[in-house]
Design a protein around this motif. Structure first.
Motif, short mmCIF file in Angstrom:
data_model
loop_
_atom_site.label_atom_id
_atom_site.label_comp_id
_atom_site.label_asym_id
_atom_site.label_seq_id
_atom_site.Cartn_x
_atom_site.Cartn_y
_atom_site.Cartn_z
N PHE A 271 0.82 -1.21 0.00
CA PHE A 271 0.00 0.00 0.00
C PHE A 271 0.86 1.27 0.00
N TYR B 162 -7.19 2.42 -7.23
CA TYR B 162 -7.41 1.02 -6.86
C TYR B 162 -8.20 0.29 -7.95
N SER C 184 -12.68 -6.70 -2.31
CA SER C 184 -12.58 -5.53 -1.43
C SER C 184 -11.63 -4.47 -1.95
N ILE C 185 -10.79 -4.83 -2.93
CA ILE C 185 -9.86 -3.83 -3.45
C ILE C 185 -10.58 -2.72 -4.21
N ASP D 255 -14.47 1.89 0.94
CA ASP D 255 -13.67 2.06 2.16
C ASP D 255 -12.17 1.94 1.89
N THR D 256 -11.80 1.11 0.88
CA THR D 256 -10.38 1.02 0.53
C THR D 256 -9.88 2.34 -0.04
N GLY E 282 -7.06 4.84 1.62
CA GLY E 282 -5.92 5.35 0.85
C GLY E 282 -5.83 6.86 0.93
N THR F 203 -1.95 1.60 8.57
CA THR F 203 -1.79 0.14 8.56
C THR F 203 -1.61 -0.41 9.97
N ASP G 99 -5.01 -0.33 11.58
CA ASP G 99 -6.02 -1.19 10.94
C ASP G 99 -5.65 -2.66 10.99
#
Length: 552
Positions: free
Chosen positions: A140, A162, A338-339, A343-344, A348, A371, A374
Motif C-alpha cells: 500500500f 485502486y 474488497s480492493i 472504504d479502501t 488510501g 496500517t 487497521d
C-alpha cells in the motif's frame, strides 16, 4: 539638544597643535564635554528581555570540512551528489568545518534501514502479525507513493487508483489460472494492462478537472467493482479470484513465507520510491510543479505544455499501478473484491492526507500509521476506524499538508511571532535585538553596533547652540573639543548615504547629494536647495547630519 551637562566656557588646547594648525591656533574656546563613561554605564544598565521565539536554527557541524571529497560522490546512475555539504571556517576558532545543507538523505537511509531490519526487531509473540502487516504496508505504501505523484505533482484528483490495481490483479490472476503463466510474468502483464487503462482514463482528463474528474474516476471504480463482483468468470461466488502462481513457494514454512512476503513488498516499495524520485526530481516533475491546479494559465504563458506533461505522468503511474496489481496477485495468489471497495479508497486518501499529499515521505508515514491501526490493533474492533477518522480530521483542521507540513507551519508561526515581538520594540537605537542577533553570522557586527549606539548617545549630549554657532562661523579650521568630536564621528560614517557637495558649474552654486555606496550607482540629490557659498553648503551638510544623529 541636551541640557544635561553644564556648558561652561573654557579654553581647549588641541593636542595635535604641536604639528601645526591651518590657522595657527592651538587653543580655542570650548564647552565642557561630558564623561563618556556616563553613556556607557547607562547603556550597560539597560537589560533587554529575551524571548526564545526567533532563535537561530540548529545546524549540525563537524570538524574538517572534506567538501571536495563529498562533492565527488554521486547517486548512481545520476549526477546528483550523495549529500549537499559545503565547507566553511569557524569565524571564532578559524577551524575548518563542514555543514550538511540537506539532511533528508540521511533520514531516508536510517528509516529504510529500520524497515529492512524490522523483522529482526519484532517481538517473537507478534512476529507473524507484524510480518503480515509489514507486507501489506509495503504494497500500500508503494501504491500511495505512485498515487501522490498524480495528486501532488500532477495536480490530478484521480480516484481510479485502486480500480487500475484491481483490474490488473484480477486479469493477471485469471491468466495465470487459465494459461498457467508463471509468477514473474504477472507484473509485466499487469504493467501493460495498467498502461491501457491509463490511456482510457487520460482521454477525458483533457476536458475535465477538479471535482468532475474525481467523480468520473470514482464512478469508474464503482463500475469495476460491480462488474467483477457479478462476473462468474472472476469468482463472484467465492468473494474473489485465487489460484495464481506465486514467488512464495508452498514448501516453505509459514514463518518463512511471511519473511519472504515482507521483503518482497519492501523491494516493491524501493522500486516505487525510485520511480517517484526519477519523475519528481527530473524535468517532468519540475514542469508539473510550475503548473499546479488553478495556475495553469501562468504556466501556459511561460511556455509550459502542462496538459501533455499531465498525460505523460498519468500513463507512467497507471503502468506502475498495473505492475503493483500483478505483484499483488503473485504475492497473495489472487485478489479479493474488497480492493474496489469505497472504504479502501477512503483509507488510501486517509493515508495520503495524514502524511501529506505530494511528498513520498508523507505517503509512507501515513500508510504506516493507518496500517498499524487497521492491521495490528485488530483487537480494538471498529474503534480503530474511528481513531483513523479522528486523526485525519485533526490533520485536516490543524495541520497544513499533513505531518510533514508541521515544520513549515511552525516556521511560519515563528516568523509571525518574531515579527510581532520586533514590532513591539518601538526603539532600539540601531542596536541589534536579541532575536536579530542570532541571525547575524559575524558577531563583530553586534559589538560595533553597541559601540556605535553608546557613542551616539554620548555625542547627542554635546549638541548645543554653541557648537552649531561655532560651526556656522568657521566650518573649517581649528574647532573646540565638543565640535571636533562630533565632526570626527561624521567623517568616518560609511559611504552609503554619506552626504557630499555637488558644484553646479553653470550657476556656480552648490547642492547636497548622497552617495549610493555601490559601484556604478550614481549619487542622489538630497534637496532642491542651492547654496551660494561653499561655507554655507558645509554648514548645510553639518545641520543635516546633526538632524540624522538626533533622530537615530
Amino acid at each position: 539638544m541636551s541640557d544635561a551637562f553644564k556648558k561652561e566656557p573654557l579654553t581647549w588646547h588641541n593636542p595635535l597643535s604641536a604639528w601645526g594648525t591651518a590657522e595657527g591656533l592651538d587653543e580655542v574656546p570650548s564647552v565642557t564635554v561630558p564623561d563618556p563613561r556616563e553613556a556607557w554605564d547607562a547603556n550597560t544598565r539597560y537589560k533587554v528581555k529575551t524571548h526564545k521565539v526567533g532563535r537561530l536554527k540548529h545546524y549540525v557541524v563537524w570538524p574538517h570540512h572534506g567538501e571536495k571529497l563529498w562533492s565527488r560522490w554521486r547517486w548512481w546512475p545520476t549526477r546528483r551528489n550523495v549529500l549537499h555539504i559545503h565547507g566553511l571556517y569557524n569565524r571564532k576558532t578559524l577551524a575548518a568545518e563542514k555543514k550538511i545543507d540537506d539532511r533528508r538523505p540521511i533520514y531516508w537511509m536510517i528509516c529504510l534501514l529500520l524497515l529492512a531490519l524490522g523483522p529482526f526487531l519484532f517481538p517473537e509473540s507478534m512476529q507473524n502479525t507484524l510480518l503480515s502487516a509489514g507486507a501489506i504496508f509495503g504494497i500500500f505504501a508503494a501504491i500511495n507513493v505512485c498515487w501522490t505523484l498524480i495528486l501532488g505533482t500532477a495536480s490530478i484528483f484521480s480516484l481510479a487508483t485502486y480500480a487500475v490495481v484491481g483490474v490488473a490483479a484480477f486479469i493477471t490472476t485469471w491468466l495465470s489460472i487459465r494459461l498457467g503463466l508463471p509468477w514473474y510474468l504477472l507484473p509485466p502483464i499487469g504493467t501493460a494492462l495498467g498502461f491501457v487503462m491509463g490511456a482510457l482514463i487520460a482521454v477525458p482528463a483533457l476536458r475535465l478537472d477538479g471535482f468532475y474528474y474525481a467523480l468520473l474516476t470514482l464512478g469508474l471504480n464503482e463500475l469495476c467493482r460491480v462488474f467483477f463482483t457479478t462476473s462468474k468468470l472472476f469468482g463472484s461466488a467465492s468473494g474473489g479470484l485465487y489460484g495464481a502462481d506465486s514467488y512464495i513457494p508452498d514448501w516453505l514454512s509459514p514463518m518463512g513465507q511471511s519473511w519472504l512476503g515482507y521483503y518482497g513488498a519492501f523491494a516493491l516499495l524501493l522500486a516505487a520510491l525510485f520511480l517517484f524520485r526519477f519523475i519528481n526530481g527530473k524535468r517532468l516533475g519540475r514542469i508539473l510543479r510550475m503548473a499546479p491546479e488553478k495556475r495553469e494559465a501562468f504556466a501556459q504563458a511561460c511556455g509550459v505544455d502542462y496538459r501533455r506533461a499531465r498525460v505523460q505522468i498519468f500513463l507512467i503511474t497507471s503502468a506502475a499501478f498495473g505492475f503493483i496489481g500483478g505483484f499483488y496477485a503473485a504475492q497473495y495468489r489472487g485478489v479479493a473484491f474488497s480492493i474496489f471497495g469505497f472504504d479502501t479508497v477512503l483509507l488510501g486518501l486517509a493515508m495520503l492526507t495524514i502524511g501529506g499529499i505530494g511528498k513520498a515521505e508523507g505517503a509512507i508515514l501515513g500508510t504506516l500509521v493507518v496500517t498499524f491501526l487497521d492491521k495490528v490493533l485488530i483487537d480494538l474492533g471498529p474503534l480503530r476506524h474511528f481513531l483513523i477518522g479522528l486523526i485525519m480530521l485533526g490533520v485536516v483542521l490543524f495541520l497544513n499538508k499533513g505531518y510533514f507540513g508541521i515544520k513549515k507551519q511552525f516556521d511560519a508561526w515563528r516568523d509571525k511571532k518574531r515579527g510581532e515581538w520586533r514590532s513591539l520594540r518601538s526603539e532600539k537605537g540601531g542596536e541589534a535585538l536579541p532575536e536579530e542577533a542570532t541571525e547575524i553570522d559575524d558577531k563583530d557586527e553586534l559589538f560595533f553596533r553597541r559601540f556605535d549606539k553608546v557613542q551616539r548617545d554620548h555625542l547627542k549630549k554635546m549638541i548645543c547652540p554653541e557648537i552649531i554657532e561655532e560651526h556656522r562661523r568657521r566650518p573649517l579650521g581649528q574647532h573646540s573639543e565638543a565640535l571636533e568630536r562630533v565632526l570626527y564621528y561624521f567623517r568616518r560614517s560609511p559611504m552609503e548615504d554619506k552626504y557630499a557637495l555637488h558644484h553646479i558649474a553653470a550657476t556656480d552654486r552648490y547642492r547636497i547629494i548622497a552617495f549610493s555606496g555601490k559601484r556604478g550607482v550614481s549619487p542622489r540629490v538630497v534637496e532642491d536647495r542651492e547654496y551660494v557659498t561653499i561655507e554655507d553648503a558645509y554648514h548645510g551638510i553639518f545641520m543635516r547630519r546633526i538632524h540624522d544623529l538626533m533622530e537615530s
